[in-house]
Design an enzyme around this catalytic site. Structure first.
Site, short mmCIF file in Angstrom:
data_model
loop_
_atom_site.label_atom_id
_atom_site.label_comp_id
_atom_site.label_asym_id
_atom_site.label_seq_id
_atom_site.Cartn_x
_atom_site.Cartn_y
_atom_site.Cartn_z
CD GLU A 114 -0.94 -0.20 3.96
OE1 GLU A 114 -2.17 -0.65 3.67
OE2 GLU A 114 -0.68 -0.17 4.40
CB CYS A 411 10.62 48.94 -20.24
SG CYS A 411 9.62 49.43 -19.03
CB CYS A 432 7.20 47.40 -20.72
SG CYS A 432 8.55 45.71 -19.13
N1 5U1 Z 1 1.68 1.76 4.89
C1 5U1 Z 1 2.49 1.90 6.10
N2 5U1 Z 1 2.45 2.92 6.48
N3 5U1 Z 1 3.99 2.16 7.51
C2 5U1 Z 1 4.17 2.68 8.54
N4 5U1 Z 1 2.61 0.44 6.58
C3 5U1 Z 1 3.25 0.40 7.65
N5 5U1 Z 1 3.70 -0.06 8.52
C4 5U1 Z 1 4.76 0.52 9.70
C5 5U1 Z 1 4.75 1.72 9.52
C6 5U1 Z 1 6.08 2.24 10.65
O1 5U1 Z 1 4.92 -0.28 10.40
C7 5U1 Z 1 4.95 -1.90 10.40
C8 5U1 Z 1 6.44 -2.21 11.01
C9 5U1 Z 1 3.76 -2.29 10.88
#
Ligand code: 5U1
Length: 675
Positions: A114, A411, A432
């Site tokens: 994601e 100008c 100008c």
């Molecule tokens: N999308 C996403 N951002 N993020 C940040 N997943 C995700 N997982 C994270 C963090 C700090 O930590 C995993 C270790 C759960």
């Protein structure tokens, strides 16, 4: 129905609307309807204070401002993520996981991917379905209790849906979408308060307010990315299923989440999200890939502060440091001098940036910018690069403040500041060369006289060689003169002469717009043309008469009268008419009496039977306005094939959407009423 029953019904309904809006991304009702129900609920609760419960949607903003945040110890540490910056590093990550899991490299691993939101991480703890605690990450072990603030975010449910387990901890990102960020900064400026450098800082600053009422005013939202604790229910076996589980409980998750087989699929996903990055309505700084299966995650384990089963593949930074080499002043069509930063070239968001806009002198003052400073440059979405701040520790005593020149850099005419405005202008007018060039570029542009082939570089040559002093001279250019220009062959020269000839047959609104009267845009030109029907009555109109027209206020009326009062402008108009510019005569129209007067439409996607311009003209002919952006005030969005984000926005705001058939019905019906 008793008041108690109605209160319960209203709460359920409002919670359902929030769920549809934030979790399903499928708004059910317009904001005003939601607000109406909320008002009714408040009134009933005021009548029956004993029926108020902490999870009522009216109770999002409550309590006193705190003097400090309490500490919260995370039962499960909040980890960070390792980063990757290349395909090589991603391959190494995948290879290592194969080794750790004892799986042959030709067996693809399953990942859950994601976008990585650029905000700040929070934890949400629910007990028996109720939000009991929200906390920041802090150092990963101890964070701050921000429950009162998190409760103000409508994307965070105060009570989980359905039959929630006794204990659930979700984690995710709080962030501020671009539109909200822009509005917040405008509001801060208006109030004379400090603006935020970027949406992430704005989100952090907003969430760490001691007074939850302030947080409640800030356009923050939230998306979950981890199930951190679960008691009283079986753990879903994969990251993907854990996210669907949170979604079922009413917590928002990323609509971009995908399950992928093998590292090559991760590459495709990264490219695909990267392509969308500039169009997304919020900042992301990469893509997170997680080994999908929970049993495999456990086997892979952790190193110090990060799991070995997840990685953030970062995009090129959208904010980088570089040096401000000089501030130059660009002269626009109306003589306004805009400061432009010349920068040591640097890669920002994958593009080389060597200039950034500085807007006006007030901005230079506010950000305390000096030539030679190290500055942070930001380029996000499709906005022009800008300087967000100076890195003061690199400031040297000799660095000088940029000064607005007393004389026009092009100008040499005097530069004056308009009273009460931040704008400085060159007083050279069309004398100008810079203003002349810009006026000609505007005259030739697509929405004005639409002179195909007369690009910016060509205009510059024509003015610099003294071939064109004003826009009317364009119509006296000869083949020989054009062929003598750089990069101009006989064919292009002939094409340009033909385009000039074609442009003579125009419309009144286009011609009025092409004149470049200050603050007379396309829509105003259209209103003026409809009201007057021809040029001579417009040229003789008084400020009072002009102000009777919709959209024309005192400033625009003054600009129009002032423009036509200049003998030089009248001379150019005479020359243009003598060169053969003409338009079909039209009867003056009372726009207010047209059937779609007061309505605003937005067109998105491709219509089968009309070009976008045709659809626009049809709507305008019936008195409607056509805008390029959707807001709550939009009457309807007309959506053809492959509609863009405007359709999504319309749905989110509850703005009606018409397909092509409904659009045809609308114009047919209204045209009939009109006739
Ligand atoms: N999308 C996403 N951002 N993020 C940040 N997943 C995700 N997982 C994270 C963090 C700090 O930590 C995993 C270790 C759960």
């Amino acid at each position: 129905m008793t008041d108690e029953e109605r209160i319960r019904q209203l709460r359920e309904e409002l919670n359902e609307y929030d769920y549809h809006y934030y979790v399903l991304d499928d708004p059910l009702v317009p904001d005003e309807y939601y607000d109406r129900l909320m008002r009714e609920l408040r009134e009933l609760e005021a009548k029956h204070p004993e029926l108020v419960t902490p999870d009522s949607p009216t109770q999002r903003v409550g309590g006193q401002a705190a003097s400090q945040f309490e500490e919260v110890r995370h039962e499960v540490p909040m980890l960070s993520l390792d980063n990757a910056f290349s395909e090589e590093e991603m391959r190494a990550f995948d290879r290592r996981l194969h080794e750790l899991l004892g799986i042959e490299e030709d067996q693809p691993l399953q990942y859950c991917a994601e976008p990585k939101l650029d905000g700040l991480a929070i934890s949400l703890l629910y007990e028996d379905g109720l939000l009991v605690r929200a906390a920041t990450r802090g150092d990963g072990r101890v964070g701050e209790n921000i429950t009162a603030n998190a409760r103000t975010l409508r994307a965070i449910p105060l009570r989980l849906k359905g039959d929630p387990p006794p204990r659930v901890e979700a984690r995710g990102e709080v962030y501020m979408p671009h539109e909200g960020f822009r509005k917040l900064n405008e509001e801060q400026l208006r109030k004379g308060q400090k603006t935020f450098a970027n949406p992430r800082n704005a989100a952090a600053g907003s969430l760490r307010q001691l007074d939850p009422k302030v947080t409640a005013e800030r356009p923050l939202t939230y998306t979950s990315y981890q199930l951190a604790q679960l008691e009283g229910a079986d753990w879903p076996p994969t990251q993907y299923d854990q996210m669907l589980f949170l979604k079922q409980l009413g917590l928002p998750i990323s609509p971009y989440m995908e399950r992928l087989q093998g590292i090559e699929a991760c590459f495709d996903y990264f490219r695909h999200i990267g392509e969308q990055r500039d169009q997304l309505p919020f900042d992301i700084d990469g893509v997170v890939f997680k080994l999908d299966r929970r049993d495999q995650q456990r086997k892979a384990g952790f190193v110090s502060r990060a799991p070995r089963w997840a990685i953030a593949w970062k995009f090129p930074a959208q904010e980088v440091m570089t040096r401000l080499l000089e501030v130059e002043f660009q002269v626009g069509r109306t003589g306004a001098l805009t400061p432009v930063a010349r920068l040591e070239p640097v890669q920002v968001g994958g593009v080389t940036v060597s200039n950034a806009t500085l807007h006006n002198m007030d901005e230079i003052e506010r950000k305390d910018i000096r030539i030679g400073d190290c500055v942070i440059v930001r380029r996000a979405g499709d906005v022009i690069p800008e300087i967000v701040k100076v890195v003061m520790k690199y400031r040297k005593p000799g660095f000088r403040k940029p000064q607005m020149p007393k004389r026009c850099p092009v100008c040499g005419s005097e530069v004056v500041r308009e009273e009460g405005h931040a704008v400085y202008r060159c007083t050279g007018g069309l004398g100008c060369p810079a203003q002349r060039k810009e006026a000609i570029k505007h005259f030739a542009s697509r929405k004005a006289m639409d002179i195909d082939g007369l690009g910016d570089k060509l205009v510059e040559q024509l003015v610099e060689r003294g071939l064109v002093e004003d826009v009317a001279d364009l119509y006296h250019l000869t083949l020989e003169q054009l062929m003598d220009l750089e990069r101009m062959g006989e064919k292009s020269a002939r094409n340009l002469l033909e385009a000039l000839e074609r442009s003579k047959s125009t419309t009144l609104p286009r011609f009025i717009y092409a004149l470049g009267i200050r603050e007379v845009g396309e829509a105003t030109a259209e209103s003026l043309a409809q009201h007057f029907g021809d040029l001579p009555p417009l040229m003789e109109a008084s400020e009072e008469e002009l102000q009777e027209i919709e959209d024309v206020g005192p400033v625009v009326a003054f600009n129009i009268v002032h423009f036509f009062a200049q003998p030089r402008n009248r001379e150019v108009i005479d020359k243009l008419l003598a060169a053969g510019i003409h338009w079909p005569k039209q009867e003056p129209v009372d726009r207010q009496a047209l059937p779609l007067a007061g309505k605003t439409y937005v067109i998105t996607g491709t219509l089968e039977h009309y070009s976008r311009e045709q659809a626009k003209q049809l709507l305008k002919a019936l008195g409607a306005k056509v805008s390029s952006s959707v807001s709550k005030k939009t009457s309807a969005v007309i959506a053809g094939e492959k509609p863009g984000s405007k359709l999504e926005k319309a749905e989110r705001l509850g703005v009606p959407v018409l397909d092509e058939a409904a659009f045809e019905q609308l114009i047919a019906r209204e045209a009939l009423i009109d006739s």
